[in-house]
Write a protein that holds these residues in place. Structure first.
Motif, PDB file in Angstrom:
ATOM      1  N   ALA A 131       0.819  -1.216   0.000  1.00  0.00           N
ATOM      2  CA  ALA A 131       0.000   0.000   0.000  1.00  0.00           C
ATOM      3  C   ALA A 131       0.859   1.274   0.000  1.00  0.00           C
ATOM      4  CB  ALA A 131      -0.923  -0.007   1.213  1.00  0.00           C
ATOM      5  N   THR A 132       1.855   1.322   0.875  1.00  0.00           N
ATOM      6  CA  THR A 132       2.670   2.529   0.996  1.00  0.00           C
ATOM      7  C   THR A 132       3.437   2.796  -0.304  1.00  0.00           C
ATOM      8  OG1 THR A 132       2.886   2.134   3.342  1.00  0.00           O
ATOM      9  CG2 THR A 132       4.469   3.625   2.395  1.00  0.00           C
ATOM     10  N   ASP A 133       3.995   1.760  -0.891  1.00  0.00           N
ATOM     11  CA  ASP A 133       4.778   1.930  -2.127  1.00  0.00           C
ATOM     12  C   ASP A 133       3.893   2.432  -3.276  1.00  0.00           C
ATOM     13  OD1 ASP A 133       6.931   1.015  -0.746  1.00  0.00           O
ATOM     14  OD2 ASP A 133       6.861  -1.013  -1.553  1.00  0.00           O
ATOM     15  N   VAL A 134       2.703   1.871  -3.395  1.00  0.00           N
ATOM     16  CA  VAL A 134       1.815   2.283  -4.495  1.00  0.00           C
ATOM     17  C   VAL A 134       1.373   3.738  -4.292  1.00  0.00           C
ATOM     18  CG1 VAL A 134      -0.479   1.945  -5.519  1.00  0.00           C
ATOM     19  CG2 VAL A 134       0.996  -0.036  -5.103  1.00  0.00           C
ATOM     20  N   VAL A 135       0.966   4.074  -3.071  1.00  0.00           N
ATOM     21  CA  VAL A 135       0.484   5.443  -2.834  1.00  0.00           C
ATOM     22  C   VAL A 135       1.623   6.450  -2.985  1.00  0.00           C
ATOM     23  CG1 VAL A 135      -0.506   7.000  -1.098  1.00  0.00           C
ATOM     24  CG2 VAL A 135      -1.521   4.731  -1.461  1.00  0.00           C
ATOM     25  N   ARG A 136       2.825   6.090  -2.570  1.00  0.00           N
ATOM     26  CA  ARG A 136       3.976   7.001  -2.763  1.00  0.00           C
ATOM     27  C   ARG A 136       4.184   7.267  -4.261  1.00  0.00           C
ATOM     28  NH1 ARG A 136       7.652   4.486   0.221  1.00  0.00           N
ATOM     29  NH2 ARG A 136       7.315   5.752   2.073  1.00  0.00           N
ATOM     30  N   HIS A 137       4.078   6.223  -5.041  1.00  0.00           N
ATOM     31  CA  HIS A 137       4.228   6.322  -6.496  1.00  0.00           C
ATOM     32  C   HIS A 137       3.143   7.258  -7.075  1.00  0.00           C
ATOM     33  CE1 HIS A 137       4.322   4.873 -10.661  1.00  0.00           C
ATOM     34  NE2 HIS A 137       3.048   4.539 -10.543  1.00  0.00           N
ATOM     35  N   LEU A 138       1.909   7.109  -6.613  1.00  0.00           N
ATOM     36  CA  LEU A 138       0.816   7.948  -7.135  1.00  0.00           C
ATOM     37  C   LEU A 138       0.988   9.400  -6.667  1.00  0.00           C
ATOM     38  CD1 LEU A 138      -2.162   5.470  -6.530  1.00  0.00           C
ATOM     39  CD2 LEU A 138      -0.978   5.941  -8.681  1.00  0.00           C
ATOM     40  N   ASP A 150     -10.033   0.663   5.134  1.00  0.00           N
ATOM     41  CA  ASP A 150      -9.456   0.695   6.477  1.00  0.00           C
ATOM     42  C   ASP A 150      -8.855   2.060   6.809  1.00  0.00           C
ATOM     43  OD1 ASP A 150      -8.631  -1.210   8.796  1.00  0.00           O
ATOM     44  OD2 ASP A 150      -6.894   0.032   8.412  1.00  0.00           O
ATOM     45  N   LYS A 151      -9.491   2.762   7.753  1.00  0.00           N
ATOM     46  CA  LYS A 151      -9.034   4.127   8.060  1.00  0.00           C
ATOM     47  C   LYS A 151      -7.658   4.139   8.734  1.00  0.00           C
ATOM     48  CE  LYS A 151     -11.698   4.230  12.331  1.00  0.00           C
ATOM     49  NZ  LYS A 151     -12.848   4.751  13.036  1.00  0.00           N
ATOM     50  N   TYR A 152      -7.365   3.108   9.532  1.00  0.00           N
ATOM     51  CA  TYR A 152      -6.061   3.109  10.223  1.00  0.00           C
ATOM     52  C   TYR A 152      -4.920   2.887   9.230  1.00  0.00           C
ATOM     53  CZ  TYR A 152      -8.942   2.732  14.410  1.00  0.00           C
ATOM     54  OH  TYR A 152      -9.870   2.951  15.386  1.00  0.00           O
ATOM     55  N   LEU A 153      -5.115   1.932   8.332  1.00  0.00           N
ATOM     56  CA  LEU A 153      -4.094   1.709   7.311  1.00  0.00           C
ATOM     57  C   LEU A 153      -3.972   2.951   6.420  1.00  0.00           C
ATOM     58  CD1 LEU A 153      -2.059  -0.061   5.800  1.00  0.00           C
ATOM     59  CD2 LEU A 153      -3.954  -1.146   4.612  1.00  0.00           C
ATOM     60  N   GLY A 154      -5.117   3.547   6.085  1.00  0.00           N
ATOM     61  CA  GLY A 154      -5.105   4.769   5.255  1.00  0.00           C
ATOM     62  C   GLY A 154      -4.334   5.894   5.929  1.00  0.00           C
ATOM     63  N   GLN A 155      -4.582   6.069   7.249  1.00  0.00           N
ATOM     64  CA  GLN A 155      -3.867   7.130   7.996  1.00  0.00           C
ATOM     65  C   GLN A 155      -2.367   6.834   8.024  1.00  0.00           C
ATOM     66  OE1 GLN A 155      -5.740   6.779  11.825  1.00  0.00           O
ATOM     67  NE2 GLN A 155      -7.513   8.014  11.231  1.00  0.00           N
ATOM     68  N   TYR A 156      -2.039   5.573   8.225  1.00  0.00           N
ATOM     69  CA  TYR A 156      -0.623   5.193   8.282  1.00  0.00           C
ATOM     70  C   TYR A 156       0.060   5.486   6.946  1.00  0.00           C
ATOM     71  CZ  TYR A 156       3.522   2.232   8.295  1.00  0.00           C
ATOM     72  OH  TYR A 156       4.811   1.780   8.173  1.00  0.00           O
ATOM     73  N   VAL A 157      -0.608   5.112   5.855  1.00  0.00           N
ATOM     74  CA  VAL A 157      -0.050   5.340   4.520  1.00  0.00           C
ATOM     75  C   VAL A 157       0.108   6.849   4.278  1.00  0.00           C
ATOM     76  CG1 VAL A 157      -0.545   5.103   2.048  1.00  0.00           C
ATOM     77  CG2 VAL A 157      -0.899   3.155   3.565  1.00  0.00           C
ATOM     78  N   ALA A 158      -0.861   7.638   4.743  1.00  0.00           N
ATOM     79  CA  ALA A 158      -0.773   9.099   4.562  1.00  0.00           C
ATOM     80  C   ALA A 158       0.444   9.646   5.316  1.00  0.00           C
ATOM     81  CB  ALA A 158      -2.061   9.762   5.058  1.00  0.00           C
ATOM     82  N   THR A 159       0.692   9.180   6.535  1.00  0.00           N
ATOM     83  CA  THR A 159       1.842   9.707   7.292  1.00  0.00           C
ATOM     84  C   THR A 159       3.164   9.266   6.652  1.00  0.00           C
ATOM     85  OG1 THR A 159       1.839   7.845   8.824  1.00  0.00           O
ATOM     86  CG2 THR A 159       0.663   9.788   9.553  1.00  0.00           C
ATOM     87  N   MET A 312      -1.708  -3.923  -9.467  1.00  0.00           N
ATOM     88  CA  MET A 312      -0.912  -4.151  -8.247  1.00  0.00           C
ATOM     89  C   MET A 312       0.151  -5.228  -8.496  1.00  0.00           C
ATOM     90  SD  MET A 312      -2.130  -5.590  -4.530  1.00  0.00           S
ATOM     91  CE  MET A 312      -2.842  -7.138  -5.094  1.00  0.00           C
ATOM     92  N   LEU A 313      -0.251  -6.321  -9.139  1.00  0.00           N
ATOM     93  CA  LEU A 313       0.706  -7.418  -9.350  1.00  0.00           C
ATOM     94  C   LEU A 313       1.808  -6.990 -10.325  1.00  0.00           C
ATOM     95  CD1 LEU A 313      -1.749 -10.462  -9.407  1.00  0.00           C
ATOM     96  CD2 LEU A 313      -0.235  -9.767  -7.553  1.00  0.00           C
ATOM     97  N   ASP A 314       1.459  -6.193 -11.323  1.00  0.00           N
ATOM     98  CA  ASP A 314       2.476  -5.685 -12.262  1.00  0.00           C
ATOM     99  C   ASP A 314       3.448  -4.756 -11.531  1.00  0.00           C
ATOM    100  OD1 ASP A 314       1.222  -7.079 -14.247  1.00  0.00           O
ATOM    101  OD2 ASP A 314       0.216  -5.347 -15.139  1.00  0.00           O
ATOM    102  N   PHE A 315       2.891  -3.901 -10.678  1.00  0.00           N
ATOM    103  CA  PHE A 315       3.727  -2.972  -9.892  1.00  0.00           C
ATOM    104  C   PHE A 315       4.719  -3.773  -9.046  1.00  0.00           C
ATOM    105  CE2 PHE A 315       4.629  -0.330  -6.176  1.00  0.00           C
ATOM    106  CZ  PHE A 315       4.841   0.924  -6.728  1.00  0.00           C
ATOM    107  N   ARG A 316       4.211  -4.845  -8.426  1.00  0.00           N
ATOM    108  CA  ARG A 316       5.053  -5.705  -7.585  1.00  0.00           C
ATOM    109  C   ARG A 316       6.182  -6.340  -8.410  1.00  0.00           C
ATOM    110  NH1 ARG A 316       7.237  -6.129  -3.173  1.00  0.00           N
ATOM    111  NH2 ARG A 316       7.506  -8.181  -2.273  1.00  0.00           N
ATOM    112  N   ARG A 317       5.820  -6.818  -9.603  1.00  0.00           N
ATOM    113  CA  ARG A 317       6.826  -7.467 -10.457  1.00  0.00           C
ATOM    114  C   ARG A 317       7.913  -6.469 -10.841  1.00  0.00           C
ATOM    115  NH1 ARG A 317       3.970  -8.948 -14.928  1.00  0.00           N
ATOM    116  NH2 ARG A 317       4.933  -7.171 -15.943  1.00  0.00           N
TER     117      ARG A 317
END
Ligand code: 13P
Ligand code: SF4
Length: 327
Positions: A131-138, A150-159, A312-317
């Motif tokens: 999640a963090t890697d994809v959102v950083r890329h975007l 998930d609001k907690y994961l979302g907040q974590y990714v935002a920070t 997501m799977l392409d991004f991972r590859r």
């Protein structure tokens, strides 16, 4: 029972794809019969790439649906079709569609713990390990994010990324119960313990973590860190693989409100607990149960939901290729 199950799995030409939270005996059987135990991202990849035409998904419904979306021609069986997830339940597709329609300028990123209909409305699907890697890329591309559920994961990714994220209000009933105060108290008793936290946990618990990550990232951290004791904030099902992987280390459950007190789950996912030898046996031996536990999805829906999952799977590859080239 184990022997007859092994024979039946072979007879069906099937393979078990199990999540780390399922019963230890299911995880062991998966590995003994050529299957796989993993986090939700690797489960998706393994199910898609394996040559078996029958996948037995030991986990919760969104994991079975993900397998079906990525391999629509395969038969996908769950151990219990009623095994769902509070995040999936808390994000009904119609309401979610209205939320997206009201914010058309945002890139829609949804957590894998959602229904096929919610995935079909998204631009990207992510799991906690990516999640963090994809959102950083975007974010680097200048995109604003709409995140669910998930609001907690979302907040974590935002920070972690600094991205502008509009959050859906959802939570995991298991991880939401971990208490920062309890972790602090336990740290006083075990001052040398490292704290490992799944990012579906509240921010106050994440703040106390030495490492934050998906189930597989928690296992990696337990292997890598020099500590001999760990306080772990995630479903207790993970302890089976943790103890198998690093048998010489000690793992303690992060405190919730406590058994018999007010916690809804006490670090036990009620839906993951539907995955045990008896439910596997019933699914594989009773025609009715097999029918009831098979995943069926509309072709049009599969087509729409596949794109963001495939992204997501392409991004991972690509990430793996870059890591291989630079190391
Ligand atoms: P992982 O992707 O970390 O395996 O998480 C799945 C899940 O449901 C956590 O509660
Ligand atoms: Fe869903 Fe939480 Fe259970 Fe994972 S542990 S499947 S997020 S309810």
């Amino acid at each position: 029972m184990q022997e007859s199950l092994t024979d039946r799995i072979r007879e069906l030409g099937a393979v078990i794809v199990a999540h780390y939270y399922t019963a230890g005996e299911i995880q062991d059987l998966a590995e003994e019969t050529g299957g796989f135990v993993a986090d939700s991202l690797e489960m998706a990849r393994f199910g898609r790439d394996h040559s078996s035409q029958t996948l037995i998904v030991a986990g919760v419904r969104f994991m079975g649906e993900t397998a079906k979306i990525l391999s629509p021609h395969k038969r996908v069986l769950m151990l219990d079709a009623n095994a769902t997830c509070s995040l999936d339940l808390g994000c009904p597709a119609d309401e979610f569609t209205r939320f997206c329609d009201a914010n058309p300028e945002r890139t829609v990123v949804v957590y894998a713990n959602t229904s096929a209909r919610v995935k079909a409305r998204s631009d990207w699907v992510v799991t906690s390990s990516i999640a963090t890697d994809v959102v950083r890329h975007l974010h680097r591309r200048g995109e604003k994010i709409l995140w669910a559920p998930d609001k907690y994961l979302g907040q974590y990714v935002a920070t972690q990324t600094g991205a502008d994220i509009l959050l859906w209000d959802g939570a995991c009933i298991v991880h939401e119960e971990f208490k920062a105060e309890g972790v602090e108290d336990l740290k006083k008793v075990y001052p040398n313990a490292a704290v490992l936290v799944h990012p579906e946990s509240p921010a106050a618990v994440i703040e106390l973590a030495d490492e934050v990550g998906s189930t597989s990232q928690i296992i990696d951290a337990a292997k890598r860190l020099p500590n001999s004791t760990f306080i772990v904030a995630t479903d207790r099902g993970l302890f089976h693989k943790l103890r198998q992987t690093v048998p010489d280390k000690k793992f303690l459950e992060a405190p919730t409100a406590g058994e018999g007190a007010t916690c809804k789950s006490c670090a036990r996912c009620p839906w993951m607990e539907m995955n045990h030898l008896q439910s596997l046996h019933d699914t594989l031996s009773q025609a009715e149960r097999m029918q009831a536990n098979e995943i069926h999805l509309d072709d049009g829906l599969v087509e729409k939901a596949r794109k963001p999952l495939q992204r997501m799977l392409d991004f991972r590859r690509q990430q793996k290729t870059v890591i291989a080239q630079t190391s």
